[in-house]
Motif scaffolding. Structure first.
Motif, mmCIF file in Angstrom:
data_model
loop_
_atom_site.group_PDB
_atom_site.id
_atom_site.type_symbol
_atom_site.label_atom_id
_atom_site.label_comp_id
_atom_site.label_asym_id
_atom_site.label_seq_id
_atom_site.Cartn_x
_atom_site.Cartn_y
_atom_site.Cartn_z
ATOM 1 N N GLU A 444 0.868 -1.179 0.000
ATOM 2 C CA GLU A 444 0.000 0.000 0.000
ATOM 3 C C GLU A 444 0.906 1.231 0.000
ATOM 4 O OE1 GLU A 444 -2.717 -0.161 3.221
ATOM 5 O OE2 GLU A 444 -3.585 -2.092 2.620
ATOM 6 N N PRO A 445 1.262 1.750 -1.180
ATOM 7 C CA PRO A 445 2.233 2.849 -1.275
ATOM 8 C C PRO A 445 1.778 4.082 -0.498
ATOM 9 C CG PRO A 445 1.808 1.890 -3.436
ATOM 10 C CD PRO A 445 0.787 1.321 -2.511
ATOM 11 N N LEU A 446 2.730 4.723 0.153
ATOM 12 C CA LEU A 446 2.480 5.934 0.927
ATOM 13 C C LEU A 446 2.904 7.136 0.096
ATOM 14 C CD1 LEU A 446 1.751 7.160 3.747
ATOM 15 C CD2 LEU A 446 4.193 6.965 4.298
ATOM 16 N N THR A 447 2.029 8.147 0.047
ATOM 17 C CA THR A 447 2.349 9.385 -0.654
ATOM 18 C C THR A 447 2.480 10.501 0.360
ATOM 19 O OG1 THR A 447 1.077 8.630 -2.584
ATOM 20 C CG2 THR A 447 1.672 10.953 -2.505
ATOM 21 N N ASP A 486 5.737 6.345 -2.553
ATOM 22 C CA ASP A 486 6.472 5.118 -2.283
ATOM 23 C C ASP A 486 7.976 5.334 -2.435
ATOM 24 O OD1 ASP A 486 6.512 2.492 -1.424
ATOM 25 O OD2 ASP A 486 6.522 1.675 -3.462
ATOM 26 N N GLY A 487 8.425 6.493 -1.998
ATOM 27 C CA GLY A 487 9.838 6.822 -2.036
ATOM 28 C C GLY A 487 10.318 7.469 -3.315
ATOM 29 N N ALA A 488 9.542 7.393 -4.377
ATOM 30 C CA ALA A 488 9.946 7.989 -5.650
ATOM 31 C C ALA A 488 9.474 9.438 -5.710
ATOM 32 C CB ALA A 488 9.362 7.201 -6.819
ATOM 33 N N LEU A 489 10.333 10.321 -6.189
ATOM 34 C CA LEU A 489 9.950 11.721 -6.367
ATOM 35 C C LEU A 489 9.010 11.826 -7.554
ATOM 36 C CD1 LEU A 489 10.393 14.731 -5.592
ATOM 37 C CD2 LEU A 489 12.242 14.747 -7.274
ATOM 38 N N VAL A 490 7.791 12.351 -7.331
ATOM 39 C CA VAL A 490 6.814 12.487 -8.423
ATOM 40 C C VAL A 490 6.473 13.934 -8.706
ATOM 41 C CG1 VAL A 490 5.817 10.200 -8.113
ATOM 42 C CG2 VAL A 490 4.866 12.127 -6.828
ATOM 43 N N GLY A 491 6.761 14.861 -7.769
ATOM 44 C CA GLY A 491 6.426 16.250 -8.027
ATOM 45 C C GLY A 491 7.226 17.208 -7.169
ATOM 46 N N TRP A 492 7.402 18.424 -7.699
ATOM 47 C CA TRP A 492 8.060 19.514 -6.983
ATOM 48 C C TRP A 492 7.254 20.759 -7.212
ATOM 49 C CZ3 TRP A 492 10.128 24.233 -8.564
ATOM 50 C CH2 TRP A 492 10.946 24.905 -7.640
ATOM 51 N N LEU A 493 6.853 21.421 -6.119
ATOM 52 C CA LEU A 493 6.011 22.607 -6.199
ATOM 53 C C LEU A 493 6.763 23.775 -5.589
ATOM 54 C CD1 LEU A 493 3.140 23.604 -6.986
ATOM 55 C CD2 LEU A 493 2.472 23.166 -4.610
ATOM 56 N N GLY A 494 7.044 24.796 -6.413
ATOM 57 C CA GLY A 494 7.768 25.956 -5.935
ATOM 58 C C GLY A 494 6.866 26.899 -5.170
ATOM 59 N N ARG A 495 7.435 27.628 -4.233
ATOM 60 C CA ARG A 495 6.657 28.558 -3.421
ATOM 61 C C ARG A 495 6.230 29.768 -4.242
ATOM 62 N NH1 ARG A 495 8.940 31.881 1.862
ATOM 63 N NH2 ARG A 495 7.193 33.330 2.023
ATOM 64 N N GLY A 496 4.932 30.001 -4.266
ATOM 65 C CA GLY A 496 4.393 31.199 -4.892
ATOM 66 C C GLY A 496 4.443 31.205 -6.408
ATOM 67 N N GLU A 497 5.155 30.264 -7.036
ATOM 68 C CA GLU A 497 5.260 30.267 -8.501
ATOM 69 C C GLU A 497 4.065 29.595 -9.161
ATOM 70 O OE1 GLU A 497 8.911 28.479 -9.590
ATOM 71 O OE2 GLU A 497 10.152 30.023 -8.669
ATOM 72 N N GLN A 498 3.330 28.779 -8.381
ATOM 73 C CA GLN A 498 2.185 28.026 -8.898
ATOM 74 C C GLN A 498 2.608 27.121 -10.056
ATOM 75 O OE1 GLN A 498 -0.104 31.390 -9.967
ATOM 76 N NE2 GLN A 498 -0.280 32.109 -7.868
ATOM 77 N N ASN A 499 3.871 26.774 -10.083
ATOM 78 C CA ASN A 499 4.396 25.928 -11.157
ATOM 79 C C ASN A 499 4.760 24.569 -10.579
ATOM 80 O OD1 ASN A 499 5.326 25.368 -13.844
ATOM 81 N ND2 ASN A 499 7.400 25.480 -13.034
ATOM 82 N N ALA A 519 -1.732 14.045 -7.815
ATOM 83 C CA ALA A 519 -2.875 14.956 -7.791
ATOM 84 C C ALA A 519 -3.635 14.860 -6.469
ATOM 85 C CB ALA A 519 -3.796 14.663 -8.960
ATOM 86 N N HIS A 520 -3.858 13.671 -5.978
ATOM 87 C CA HIS A 520 -4.592 13.505 -4.722
ATOM 88 C C HIS A 520 -3.791 14.014 -3.523
ATOM 89 C CE1 HIS A 520 -7.311 10.866 -7.054
ATOM 90 N NE2 HIS A 520 -8.195 11.188 -6.113
ATOM 91 N N ALA A 521 -2.471 13.883 -3.572
ATOM 92 C CA ALA A 521 -1.645 14.398 -2.479
ATOM 93 C C ALA A 521 -1.706 15.917 -2.422
ATOM 94 C CB ALA A 521 -0.203 13.934 -2.651
ATOM 95 N N LEU A 522 -1.708 16.574 -3.581
ATOM 96 C CA LEU A 522 -1.825 18.029 -3.610
ATOM 97 C C LEU A 522 -3.207 18.468 -3.128
ATOM 98 C CD1 LEU A 522 -0.002 18.746 -6.999
ATOM 99 C CD2 LEU A 522 0.885 19.109 -4.681
ATOM 100 N N ALA A 523 -4.239 17.744 -3.556
ATOM 101 C CA ALA A 523 -5.593 18.087 -3.120
ATOM 102 C C ALA A 523 -5.739 17.902 -1.614
ATOM 103 C CB ALA A 523 -6.617 17.231 -3.867
ATOM 104 N N ALA A 524 -5.054 16.914 -1.064
ATOM 105 C CA ALA A 524 -5.160 16.643 0.371
ATOM 106 C C ALA A 524 -4.608 17.787 1.206
ATOM 107 C CB ALA A 524 -4.427 15.353 0.711
ATOM 108 N N LEU A 525 -3.682 18.598 0.659
ATOM 109 C CA LEU A 525 -3.183 19.752 1.395
ATOM 110 C C LEU A 525 -4.323 20.684 1.778
ATOM 111 C CD1 LEU A 525 0.023 20.650 -0.674
ATOM 112 C CD2 LEU A 525 -0.075 19.532 1.559
ATOM 113 N N VAL A 526 -5.305 20.795 0.891
ATOM 114 C CA VAL A 526 -6.465 21.638 1.162
ATOM 115 C C VAL A 526 -7.527 20.862 1.936
ATOM 116 C CG1 VAL A 526 -8.293 23.034 0.118
ATOM 117 C CG2 VAL A 526 -5.996 23.003 -0.898
ATOM 118 N N ASP A 527 -7.782 19.637 1.510
ATOM 119 C CA ASP A 527 -8.819 18.830 2.174
ATOM 120 C C ASP A 527 -8.524 18.625 3.656
ATOM 121 O OD1 ASP A 527 -10.203 18.598 -0.197
ATOM 122 O OD2 ASP A 527 -9.255 16.695 -0.760
ATOM 123 N N GLU A 528 -7.238 18.496 4.007
ATOM 124 C CA GLU A 528 -6.855 18.266 5.398
ATOM 125 C C GLU A 528 -6.584 19.558 6.161
ATOM 126 O OE1 GLU A 528 -3.543 15.636 5.206
ATOM 127 O OE2 GLU A 528 -4.697 14.003 4.259
ATOM 128 N N GLY A 529 -6.853 20.697 5.524
ATOM 129 C CA GLY A 529 -6.726 21.975 6.206
ATOM 130 C C GLY A 529 -5.325 22.519 6.293
#
Length: 591
Positions: A444-447, A486-499, A519-529
């Motif tokens: 059960e991979p962890l994100t 699951d330990g693999a880098l899948v995304g990098w989000l810069g501060r304020g750049e929205q990129n 996508a779900h990990a990014l959405a969880a930042l908002v869903d989890e407050g």
């Protein structure tokens, strides 16, 4: 025949059975005897053979007369006949007991022990407990022991096959507590202990780093540890106009772990040093009265001393104000989980009591040892890349001798644990087994979404960033975040750049699976407050609308707008992140 003679010279007395074990073919014992090069004798009820050159030694040490006919020069007394025999036995055998050697030769144990003690006085043999099984006190030749250690270490190193980088990332997340967050003040103190000395971006300290390890992390929890005198903080360097790197330390560990401070220049800085040295911990208003300085000048001088590593505060309140910038109309200060309106007069960033930090102390060896132990406790597996990422004075060379000594003492293991990294890799005992347990992908991979500067993110530090053709370049920058699946880098989000920069495999179904996880990990930042909103305008340098990630973002709850894809919290519910991060969250949401 010469080979058999050399065998007896090298090993001493041997039974015929022992000779057959070491000699290929039928040993020419009778021929050696006829040529007066060896002779048989009875020792402890057993027939043994010895070289003629040992005739005087076995006669004077063991009381066995030599056969007639030997040359006179072989019968001349030697200085320490028993010492010679014992020394040879030690040189050619592993750890042994004095009782066993005495029984082999049919002499008293006290006689053999006396010879061993003479050799020990010359540092030729060592006494101790060397073999498992609890046989009691044993003796071993000093060079034999060194050889045994070298062979044992070589064998241990070969036992560990290197894991891939993703396995290291899975291990680090578990080792540093992100995979299994804990709760409570004791757990928070443990997290601080593991992070102590590491340069941490202040804006991410509570809202990202500590909250990833401790859940829930309540506003003021860290202040309780400061108030109790358990923890102190120190500035490392400013980052931009409203951020900086700081280091946390357990108070009792500070003197050995903290580097030497720099010296902030300026007349007012010197006045503050003298005043703090004279008065001890002081409030801003008291320092202003003592120095007569303007508030803005005094505040700047205080923070110059902070970033030089000379001055600290008994709370994080001034650091939080420093991060927020200009005060709001109703300035409330969180303290022990409760907010109150400050009545003290002073600019933002001046709260609390200021004091000089203790002077670092300890010998170079003591300090290097403390640093090496801290690195092993923080990372589990320490490599050259790990040390360089923490910008430690002297680099890997500063701790390598200590790590090597710890390996020799059995307090660390050296091996090639992670593929693709330098050969000098050290692990705390037990960490290498735990690392190997993460070799295979999880059922059960962890994100995880982690601050890019978090020591729990190995990418850009221990591990290189994956190569990409996108226009954005991933960095361990303040405010940036990484997404690990699951330990693999899948995304990098810069501060304020929205990129958003993605690192997705080219093959299916892995590509789609990781895209959905991202996508779900990014959405969880908002869903989890953790954020009030998240706007993504570009993905890998192109408009998000035309990105292959767009379907996954829509499925995760992002909606298309004029500025990009936006994820917002449901009406009536705001972010629940710690109060110091509020202004930064607004900045992230608004661009």
């Amino acid at each position: 025949m010469d080979g058999l003679h050399d065998l007896l010279l090298a090993l001493g007395d041997l039974s015929e059975g022992e000779i057959h074990q070491r000699f290929e073919g039928e040993p020419p014992l009778q021929q050696l005897f006829e040529e007066r090069r060896a002779f048989p004798l009875n020792l402890a009820g057993e027939k043994r053979w010895v070289a003629a050159e040992d005739a005087a030694r076995v006669r004077d040490a063991l009381g066995v007369p030599p056969p007639p006919g030997l040359p006179r020069e072989l019968l001349e007394p030697v200085k320490d006949p028993l010492g010679d025999l014992v020394s040879r036995w030690a040189r050619t055998h592993g750890p042994f007991r004095a009782e066993d050697l005495a029984a082999r030769w049919g002499v008293g144990t006290a006689v053999v022990r006396s010879a061993l003690e003479r050799l020990a006085g010359q540092e030729r043999v060592l006494e101790g407990e060397f073999l498992p099984g609890g046989r009691g006190r044993e003796w071993v030749d000093a060079e034999v022991l060194k050889a045994l250690k070298r062979r044992s270490l070589a064998k241990l190193r070969k036992q560990v096959e290197p894991v891939d980088p993703a396995a290291l990332a899975r291990f680090v997340a578990d080792w540093q507590g992100l995979a299994r967050p804990r709760r409570g003040l004791d757990a928070l103190l443990g997290a601080v202990e593991q992070l102590q000395g590491a340069p941490l971006v202040a804006s991410a300290l509570e809202r990202e780093m500590l909250s990833a390890r401790i859940q829930p992390l309540r506003p003021g929890d860290l202040d309780i540890l400061f108030s109790a005198g358990e923890v102190i903080w120190r500035g490392v360097e400013p980052v931009g106009s409203r951020d900086g790197r700081i280091a946390l330390y357990l108070t009792d560990h500070y003197r050995l772990l903290a580097p030497q401070p720099k010296k902030a220049e300026g007349e007012l800085c010197e006045k503050l040093r003298q005043e703090l040295r004279r008065r001890g911990a002081s409030f801003f208003a008291d320092l202003q009265t003592a120095t007569g300085a303007f508030p803005a000048d005094l505040l700047k001088a205080l923070w110059d001393l902070v970033w030089a590593g000379e001055v600290t505060n008994d709370t994080l309140a001034p650091l939080r104000s420093y991060l927020r910038g200009a005060p709001k109309e109703d300035r409330r200060i969180p303290h022990l989980g409760r907010a109150f309106r400050s009545r003290r007069i002073g600019p933002p960033g001046s709260e609390g009591r200021w004091s000089l930090l203790p002077a670092p102390s300890g010998t170079p060896t003591e300090r290097a040892t403390a640093l090496a132990q801290t690195l092993l406790a923080r990372h589990g597996v320490v490599t050259r890349e790990t040390v360089h990422a923490e910008e430690i004075t002297g680099g890997f060379a500063a701790v390598y001798p200590v790590l090597k000594a710890m390996e020799d003492a059995g307090r660390a293991r050296r091996g090639y644990f992670v593929a693709g990294l330098g050969g000098a890799q050290f692990a705390i005992p037990g960490a290498e087994e735990r690392l190997r347990s993460f070799r295979e992908p999880a059922a059960e991979p962890l994100t995880l979404v982690v601050a890019a500067t978090d020591p729990a993110n190995p990418y850009g530090a221990t591990l290189p960033w994956p190569r990409t053709n996108g226009e954005a370049r991933a960095q361990r920058a303040a405010g940036a975040q990484v997404v690990l699946h699951d330990g693999a880098l899948v995304g990098w989000l810069g501060r304020g750049e929205q990129n958003l920069q993605t690192f997705l495999p080219g093959e299916e179904p892995e590509r789609s699976q990781r895209a959905r996880a991202l996508a779900h990990a990014l959405a969880a930042l908002v869903d989890e407050g953790k954020r009030k909103a998240l706007l993504i305008a570009r993905v890998d340098g192109e408009d998000v609308e035309g990105s292959p990630l767009a379907p996954a973002l829509k499925a995760a709850g992002f909606t298309s707008g004029s500025k990009g894809y936006l994820k917002t919290a449901p009406l009536g519910r705001g972010a629940i992140a710690p109060e110091p991060a509020e202004a930064l969250e607004e900045e992230d949401a608004g661009g």
